[in-house]
Design a protein around this motif. Structure first.
Motif, short mmCIF file in Angstrom:
data_model
loop_
_atom_site.label_atom_id
_atom_site.label_comp_id
_atom_site.label_asym_id
_atom_site.label_seq_id
_atom_site.Cartn_x
_atom_site.Cartn_y
_atom_site.Cartn_z
N GLU A 266 21.23 26.98 11.06
CA GLU A 266 20.28 25.88 11.24
C GLU A 266 20.87 24.57 10.73
O GLU A 266 20.73 23.51 11.36
N GLY A 267 21.54 24.62 9.57
CA GLY A 267 22.16 23.42 9.03
C GLY A 267 23.23 22.86 9.94
O GLY A 267 23.33 21.65 10.14
N ALA A 268 24.04 23.75 10.52
CA ALA A 268 25.09 23.31 11.44
C ALA A 268 24.49 22.69 12.70
O ALA A 268 24.92 21.63 13.16
N ARG A 269 23.47 23.36 13.28
CA ARG A 269 22.82 22.82 14.48
C ARG A 269 22.23 21.44 14.21
O ARG A 269 22.38 20.51 15.01
N ASN A 270 21.52 21.33 13.10
CA ASN A 270 20.88 20.06 12.78
C ASN A 270 21.89 18.97 12.49
O ASN A 270 21.69 17.80 12.87
N ALA A 271 22.99 19.32 11.83
CA ALA A 271 24.02 18.33 11.53
C ALA A 271 24.61 17.76 12.81
O ALA A 271 24.78 16.54 12.94
N VAL A 272 24.91 18.64 13.78
CA VAL A 272 25.46 18.17 15.06
C VAL A 272 24.50 17.20 15.74
O VAL A 272 24.88 16.11 16.17
N ARG A 273 23.24 17.59 15.82
CA ARG A 273 22.25 16.77 16.52
C ARG A 273 22.01 15.44 15.79
O ARG A 273 21.97 14.38 16.42
#
Length: 326
Positions: A266-273
């Protein structure tokens, strides 16, 4: 047999480049050609005491070079980052190629610099800040240690509505803390003076300093029934802290590293977005790029980088040359 290069230690503070077999993938994997691997302070002690054959590198970014027969949704040439770094030959780390589970990778947006989108440390920042108890906008949060990880956390804490107080012994790091969102900055000596004057502490303290001194200060800065969030890994020697003070104040002491797989994802997905749409303005970080042959210099420079650069990466496509800052 096709070979590839890998950086491994030959002893304390000394590494070399060796040839190892290039990995093959199964039908459910992709092969990633590593472009950059971040240099992390959590590896610094192990590097300084390393035995022959020890490998490092857990912050990868690269390009998909091959796709397994059963893999959908990816194509050769996709630029990705994620969680495939390890110390195993051919399995991640500082190697030219790595076989990767597609569930561990995330596509890097074209409008974000590669060196600003190495996702493993960004996911750690996300995890730490997600675990901080900030129920009320304007809640004071003290961050002890304003390096690359600390400043990233400061910027995220401000997004959560916190009023951020940053503490660091270095003038340059305090200036960076202000740049990335801190409302106030202090030296450790100034904070100890406040404590000696009767200051009762903050409801939430986050520690990124990685030293016994920063951890001790963070404990003293946490008020009764407050929360102490340990962001730093504290590798190396054992830490000696005031457990009595932790208990007497009933401080909630929480390691904030993302050991929960879904939280990391979730942290990786949110960071990208959030980096792509500019909601998280943690970009254009002064980053020093080193060739593979100068991994030891990159590690040694972690001790003196302050005021010069904030993050270091190894260019896995360049064998030798002079480091440079981007």
């Amino acid at each position: 047999m096709e070979m590839m290069k890998q950086v491994v230690s030959v002893g304390p503070r000394k590494s070399t480049i060796i040839e190892v077999p290039k990995p093959t993938i199964n039908a459910n994997q992709v092969l990633v050609k590593n472009k950059y691997v971040g240099v992390c302070m959590s590896e610094h002690y192990d590097w300084s005491t390393a035995k022959e054959g020890t490998a490092f590198g857990h912050e990868p970014l690269g390009v998909i070079a091959e796709i397994g027969a059963n893999v959908k949704g990816w194509k050769v040439g996709d630029k990705v980052s994620g969680f495939w770094g390890s110390g195993l030959p051919g399995g991640g780390g500082m190697v030219e190629y790595a076989p990767v589970n597609p569930n561990s990778i995330y596509k890097i947006p074209e409008n974000v610099r590669d060196v600003d989108c190495i996702l493993e440390p960004l996911a750690c920042m996300m995890s730490a800040v997600s675990k901080a108890k900030i129920s009320m906008p304007g809640t004071e949060v003290c961050v002890v240690g304003a390096g690359y990880m600390g400043c990233g956390a400061i910027s995220l804490l401000r997004m959560r509505g916190a009023y951020v107080i940053a503490v660091d012994p270095r003038k340059e790091s305090r200036e960076n803390a202000l740049k990335y969102g801190a409302d106030e900055v202090y030296t450790p000596e100034e904070m100890w003076e406040k404590i000696r004057g009767g200051f009762r502490g903050y409801k939430c303290v986050m520690e990124w300093g990685e030293t016994n001194e920063s951890l001790d200060l963070a404990i003293h800065l946490t008020k009764e029934c407050g929360q102490l969030c340990l962001g730093a890994y504290h590798t190396g020697d054992k830490r000696l802290v005031n457990v009595q003070l932790l208990n007497v104040r009933a401080i909630e002491c929480l390691s904030t590293h993302p050991r929960e797989a879904e939280l990391s994802r979730e942290g990786a997905r949110n960071a990208v977005r959030m980096l792509s749409d500019k909601r998280w303005c943690y970009q254009n970080i002064p980053t020093k790029v080193y060739p593979m042959s100068k991994f030891d210099q990159a590690q040694a420079d972690l001790e003196t980088k302050y005021g010069i650069f904030m993050k270091a990466v190894i260019d896995m496509e360049t064998l030798d040359g002079e480091p440079y800052i981007v």
